[in-house]
Design a protein around this motif. Structure first.
Motif, PDB file in Angstrom:
ATOM      1  N   PRO A 153      29.086 -44.524  17.818  1.00  0.00           N
ATOM      2  CA  PRO A 153      29.299 -44.739  16.338  1.00  0.00           C
ATOM      3  C   PRO A 153      30.590 -43.558  16.087  1.00  0.00           C
ATOM      4  O   PRO A 153      31.410 -43.906  15.099  1.00  0.00           O
ATOM      5  CB  PRO A 153      28.239 -44.341  15.444  1.00  0.00           C
ATOM      6  CG  PRO A 153      27.061 -44.801  16.596  1.00  0.00           C
ATOM      7  CD  PRO A 153      27.573 -44.258  17.770  1.00  0.00           C
ATOM      8  N   GLU A 154      30.656 -42.296  16.604  1.00  0.00           N
ATOM      9  CA  GLU A 154      31.582 -41.202  16.441  1.00  0.00           C
ATOM     10  C   GLU A 154      33.119 -41.697  16.412  1.00  0.00           C
ATOM     11  O   GLU A 154      33.810 -41.444  15.832  1.00  0.00           O
ATOM     12  CB  GLU A 154      31.200 -39.872  17.077  1.00  0.00           C
ATOM     13  CG  GLU A 154      32.213 -38.742  16.680  1.00  0.00           C
ATOM     14  CD  GLU A 154      31.866 -37.691  17.354  1.00  0.00           C
ATOM     15  OE1 GLU A 154      32.635 -36.546  17.383  1.00  0.00           O
ATOM     16  OE2 GLU A 154      30.836 -37.452  18.085  1.00  0.00           O
ATOM     17  N   TYR A 155      33.141 -42.626  17.399  1.00  0.00           N
ATOM     18  CA  TYR A 155      34.272 -43.330  17.817  1.00  0.00           C
ATOM     19  C   TYR A 155      34.644 -44.539  17.469  1.00  0.00           C
ATOM     20  O   TYR A 155      35.382 -45.376  18.171  1.00  0.00           O
ATOM     21  CB  TYR A 155      34.805 -42.953  19.190  1.00  0.00           C
ATOM     22  CG  TYR A 155      34.300 -41.499  19.731  1.00  0.00           C
ATOM     23  CD1 TYR A 155      35.563 -40.539  19.431  1.00  0.00           C
ATOM     24  CD2 TYR A 155      33.353 -41.135  20.399  1.00  0.00           C
ATOM     25  CE1 TYR A 155      35.385 -39.241  19.677  1.00  0.00           C
ATOM     26  CE2 TYR A 155      33.049 -39.670  20.736  1.00  0.00           C
ATOM     27  CZ  TYR A 155      34.368 -38.786  20.141  1.00  0.00           C
ATOM     28  OH  TYR A 155      34.177 -37.307  20.592  1.00  0.00           O
ATOM     29  N   GLY A 156      33.844 -45.202  16.473  1.00  0.00           N
ATOM     30  CA  GLY A 156      33.999 -46.500  15.924  1.00  0.00           C
ATOM     31  C   GLY A 156      33.103 -47.453  16.779  1.00  0.00           C
ATOM     32  O   GLY A 156      33.306 -48.802  16.724  1.00  0.00           O
ATOM     33  N   GLY A 157      31.959 -47.091  17.370  1.00  0.00           N
ATOM     34  CA  GLY A 157      31.156 -47.978  18.171  1.00  0.00           C
ATOM     35  C   GLY A 157      29.831 -48.428  17.316  1.00  0.00           C
ATOM     36  O   GLY A 157      29.734 -47.750  16.054  1.00  0.00           O
ATOM     37  N   GLN A 158      29.159 -49.498  17.602  1.00  0.00           N
ATOM     38  CA  GLN A 158      27.837 -49.641  17.097  1.00  0.00           C
ATOM     39  C   GLN A 158      26.581 -48.951  17.508  1.00  0.00           C
ATOM     40  O   GLN A 158      25.688 -48.940  16.764  1.00  0.00           O
ATOM     41  CB  GLN A 158      27.848 -51.325  17.250  1.00  0.00           C
ATOM     42  CG  GLN A 158      28.642 -52.271  16.825  1.00  0.00           C
ATOM     43  CD  GLN A 158      28.387 -53.535  16.882  1.00  0.00           C
ATOM     44  OE1 GLN A 158      27.449 -53.988  16.361  1.00  0.00           O
ATOM     45  NE2 GLN A 158      29.304 -54.444  17.561  1.00  0.00           N
ATOM     46  N   GLY A 159      26.731 -48.175  18.445  1.00  0.00           N
ATOM     47  CA  GLY A 159      25.897 -47.520  19.154  1.00  0.00           C
ATOM     48  C   GLY A 159      24.476 -48.181  19.590  1.00  0.00           C
ATOM     49  O   GLY A 159      23.530 -47.795  19.630  1.00  0.00           O
ATOM     50  N   LEU A 160      24.757 -49.445  20.020  1.00  0.00           N
ATOM     51  CA  LEU A 160      23.447 -50.330  20.538  1.00  0.00           C
ATOM     52  C   LEU A 160      23.232 -49.800  21.888  1.00  0.00           C
ATOM     53  O   LEU A 160      24.123 -49.257  22.754  1.00  0.00           O
ATOM     54  CB  LEU A 160      23.779 -51.584  20.329  1.00  0.00           C
ATOM     55  CG  LEU A 160      23.886 -52.202  19.007  1.00  0.00           C
ATOM     56  CD1 LEU A 160      24.166 -53.873  19.141  1.00  0.00           C
ATOM     57  CD2 LEU A 160      22.574 -52.352  18.176  1.00  0.00           C
ATOM     58  N   PRO A 161      22.009 -49.992  22.492  1.00  0.00           N
ATOM     59  CA  PRO A 161      21.496 -49.553  23.566  1.00  0.00           C
ATOM     60  C   PRO A 161      22.097 -50.200  24.811  1.00  0.00           C
ATOM     61  O   PRO A 161      22.752 -51.583  24.496  1.00  0.00           O
ATOM     62  CB  PRO A 161      19.917 -49.733  23.688  1.00  0.00           C
ATOM     63  CG  PRO A 161      19.754 -50.750  22.561  1.00  0.00           C
ATOM     64  CD  PRO A 161      20.635 -50.532  21.702  1.00  0.00           C
ATOM     65  N   HIS A 162      22.240 -49.651  25.796  1.00  0.00           N
ATOM     66  CA  HIS A 162      22.797 -50.256  27.168  1.00  0.00           C
ATOM     67  C   HIS A 162      21.966 -51.407  27.548  1.00  0.00           C
ATOM     68  O   HIS A 162      22.625 -52.424  28.087  1.00  0.00           O
ATOM     69  CB  HIS A 162      22.736 -49.362  28.164  1.00  0.00           C
ATOM     70  CG  HIS A 162      23.738 -48.306  28.267  1.00  0.00           C
ATOM     71  ND1 HIS A 162      23.500 -46.825  27.644  1.00  0.00           N
ATOM     72  CD2 HIS A 162      25.089 -48.139  28.576  1.00  0.00           C
ATOM     73  CE1 HIS A 162      24.665 -46.256  27.606  1.00  0.00           C
ATOM     74  NE2 HIS A 162      25.388 -46.896  28.234  1.00  0.00           N
ATOM     75  N   ALA A 163      20.664 -51.687  27.262  1.00  0.00           N
ATOM     76  CA  ALA A 163      19.721 -52.804  27.812  1.00  0.00           C
ATOM     77  C   ALA A 163      20.201 -53.986  26.950  1.00  0.00           C
ATOM     78  O   ALA A 163      20.419 -55.129  27.511  1.00  0.00           O
ATOM     79  CB  ALA A 163      18.593 -52.478  27.304  1.00  0.00           C
ATOM     80  N   VAL A 164      20.916 -53.574  25.740  1.00  0.00           N
ATOM     81  CA  VAL A 164      21.521 -55.046  25.043  1.00  0.00           C
ATOM     82  C   VAL A 164      22.903 -55.237  25.555  1.00  0.00           C
ATOM     83  O   VAL A 164      23.220 -56.400  25.680  1.00  0.00           O
ATOM     84  CB  VAL A 164      21.434 -54.600  23.508  1.00  0.00           C
ATOM     85  CG1 VAL A 164      22.034 -55.639  22.680  1.00  0.00           C
ATOM     86  CG2 VAL A 164      19.891 -54.415  22.819  1.00  0.00           C
ATOM     87  N   GLY A 165      23.772 -53.948  25.799  1.00  0.00           N
ATOM     88  CA  GLY A 165      24.992 -54.430  26.299  1.00  0.00           C
ATOM     89  C   GLY A 165      24.920 -55.236  27.503  1.00  0.00           C
ATOM     90  O   GLY A 165      25.879 -56.096  27.915  1.00  0.00           O
TER      91      GLY A 165
END
Length: 595
Positions: A99-111
């Motif tokens: 999120p610091e760089y504009g991301g949603q910060g969701l877990p890798h398992a979801v990605g």
């Protein structure tokens, strides 16, 4: 004529029932609020994007391919650029970014689930964001604060893409031989000169800038891999505001004509005094690049999982509809001129092989993604270390075992279609062609096998392997008195014991003669792959037994597939163990002149 429906229900089974991902994420401060509703919403909406936007471009992108228009200009197939715009509009590039760089910060398992669907829909297109995310991971781990501020938001938003520039014409995996030079400049930058080949996504028209992560040598650097440094080399040098500025001295000389993945531009990249900036420490570039390389290796496993799923879906539909001959035990569709081919035992063998490898690989890959989340975010250092060790051990298996099986299963899809499978319009031959590269790039599967046996197992005297073995042992002990589980537990326990013995034997022989490790490595990785897949299939069988009376056919399907896996696929390990034990002598005693 191919079709694709995202396997949402099976993804939910793996994430929520097998891995209990919500309770695991609740232990991680960054993901403690990531609940089932959000996870399911992301998967469902992601599935729509993949099936409605990406999948319709798969065949047309393969047929049209990328076009080199001269002077470094490459055009992607029709529709690719519009799909990229929709990808960005939906916020999909930001999914797992900081999120610091504009991301949603969701877990890798979801990605991971979203990546699988993208690869089912269109592997060639998906390589553009896939490599970009690897570049993001590399700079997030090793970039300076200034580099992170300039590049990470651009990667996260999909405004810019990234590549990894390793291979050169005279060397493939042997990066110690690379010759690209980096000359230091007075302003702290470097002038990079050399030629790189096989650069996926190396040039295209999807974004306003492309950022190459380039391995090169500093003057007077040590020979071999200890003298390699890593550099950021953008196509357009960012200006003071972080926007694309002056054109840099990096250009696509041509695109490779390939067997598959035609929609992705695989480029020869010339660097002619290009301006670059050092990432991390001098002569430590390979360590920094390994962040991107390991990300890419897991990504290649996901590419193949995606192809396995879509190939299985289509061959299953075809087998239910295609009429050929009668069942050996008498007509099953007496009102029709012939029976559907799904009645024939060997067609079922191929379908169940596809299903077993696909669903087993999904469980394995998602679990590996969860280990990445734990390694990055668990508050307990010991737990993080265990997850890091698991990920290190299993990354070559994700890459090699899944891609080997993926090529088998896509070929089976083509075989089920018979002559139609060999014809382009049905779509199966593209999956075979696209799957074949996955066994080669990001380190051939032989390299992965040597990495597993040499570095990950023998390199630490089996410590990492014992950590995974403990999971297997604990599960075997917990279910050992459950008679219903005996058909799964007994072969799993037997294989675990054989792996322990085989590892010790190979280790002792390799101590005397390193060629023994080289001779056994490929067979050994496949044995370990079956141990891993067997563990996950046994766990899925346990859940299926508990819920088979629920009325949901998924559980009866899981149980049937688990039985097939343990009866028909895992026994392959007996032959593999025997050939691994045969050693180096039958290979290395043959004089070169006799070949």
């Amino acid at each position: 004529m191919a079709q694709y429906l995202p396997p949402i229900r099976d993804m939910q089974f793996v994430l929520h029932e097998l891995l209990e991902v919500e309770s695991r994420l609740a232990e991680l401060p960054a993901h403690a609020e990531t609940g089932r509703e959000l996870i399911d919403q992301v998967i469902e909406e992601g599935g729509k994007f993949c099936s409605e936007v990406l999948f319709p471009l798969n065949r047309s992108g393969d047929e049209e391919g990328c076009t080199y228009e001269g002077d470094g200009v490459v055009r992607t197939p029709k529709g690719f650029k519009d799909a990229w715009a929709k990808f960005r509009e939906g916020g999909w590039p930001t999914l797992t970014c900081d999120p610091e760089y504009g991301g949603q910060g969701l877990p890798h398992a979801v990605g991971m689930a979203f990546q699988e669907m993208m690869n089912s829909a269109n592997q060639a297109w998906t390589m553009y964001p896939g490599l970009t995310h690897g570049a993001y991971d590399c700079l997030h781990a090793h970039g300076t604060p200034e580099q992170k501020q300039v590049y990470l938001p651009k990667f996260a938003s999909g405004a810019w893409t990234g590549t990894m520039c390793l291979t050169e014409p005279h060397c493939g995996t042997d990066l110690g031989m690379l010759r690209t030079k980096a000359e230091p400049q007075a302003d702290g930058s470097y002038r990079i000169s050399g030629t790189k080949i096989f650069i996926s996504s190396g040039e295209h028209d999807l974004t306003e800038n492309i950022v190459h992560l380039v391995l090169a040598r500093l003057p007077d650097s040590p020979q071999g891999t200890k003298g390699i440094s890593l550099f950021i080399v953008p196509k357009f040098v960012p200006d003071a505001n972080g926007n694309p500025g002056a054109r840099n001295g990096v250009k696509c000389a041509r695109i490779e004509e390939k067997m598959g993945i035609h929609g992705n531009a695989t480029c020869v990249i010339d660097l002619d005094g290009a301006t670059g900036w050092l990432v991390g420490d001098p002569n430590k570039g390979l360590q920094a690049m390994f962040v991107m390389m390991n990300s890419a290796r897991i990504g290649v496993g996901l590419q193949t999982l995606g192809l396995m799923e879509v190939a299985y879906q289509n061959s299953l539909a075809y087998a239910k509809e295609r009429l050929q001959m009668r069942s050996l035990t008498g007509p099953k569709a007496p009102d029709k001129p012939a029976d559907p081919i799904i009645v024939h035992p060997d067609v079922r063998r191929m379908l169940l092989t596809q299903k077993a490898y696909t669903e087993g690989s999904r469980a394995f890959a998602y679990w590996a993604a969860l280990q990445a989340d734990v390694a990055h975010g668990h508050p307990d250092e010991a737990v993080r270390k265990d997850a890091e060790d698991m990920l290190a051990l299993l990354t070559p298996i994700v890459k090699a075992f899944i891609t080997d099986n993926g090529f088998v299963t896509t070929n089976m899809a083509m075989q089920i279609y018979g002559g139609h499978g060999y014809i382009r319009e049905w779509g199966m031959e593209q999956y075979v062609r696209d799957a074949r590269i996955n066994m080669i790039y990001e380190g051939t599967n032989t390299i992965q096998s040597l990495d597993l046996l040499g570095r990950k197992v023998l390199g630490d005297s089996g410590a990492k392997l014992r950590k995974f073995g403990k999971l297997v042992t604990e599960f075997v002990e917990a279910e050992g008195t459950n008679e219903e589980m005996a058909e799964f537990i007994d072969p799993l326990a037997d294989l675990g014991q054989k792996v322990e013995k085989l590892t010790m034997e190979i280790g002792m022989k390799a101590f005397q003669n390193p060629d023994e490790a080289g001779a056994a490595a490929v067979d050994y990785l496949r044995v370990i792959g079956h141990l891993v897949l067997g563990y996950f299939w046994a766990r899925m069988a346990k859940l299926a037994l508990e819920k088979q009376e629920s009325g949901d056919p998924l559980y009866r399907s899981k149980l049937a597939t688990a039985r097939f896996y343990f009866a028909k696929l895992m026994p392959e390990t007996a032959a593999l163990i025997r050939t691994a034990r045969a050693g180096a002598k039958p290979l290395m005693d043959v004089e070169v002149e006799l070949f």
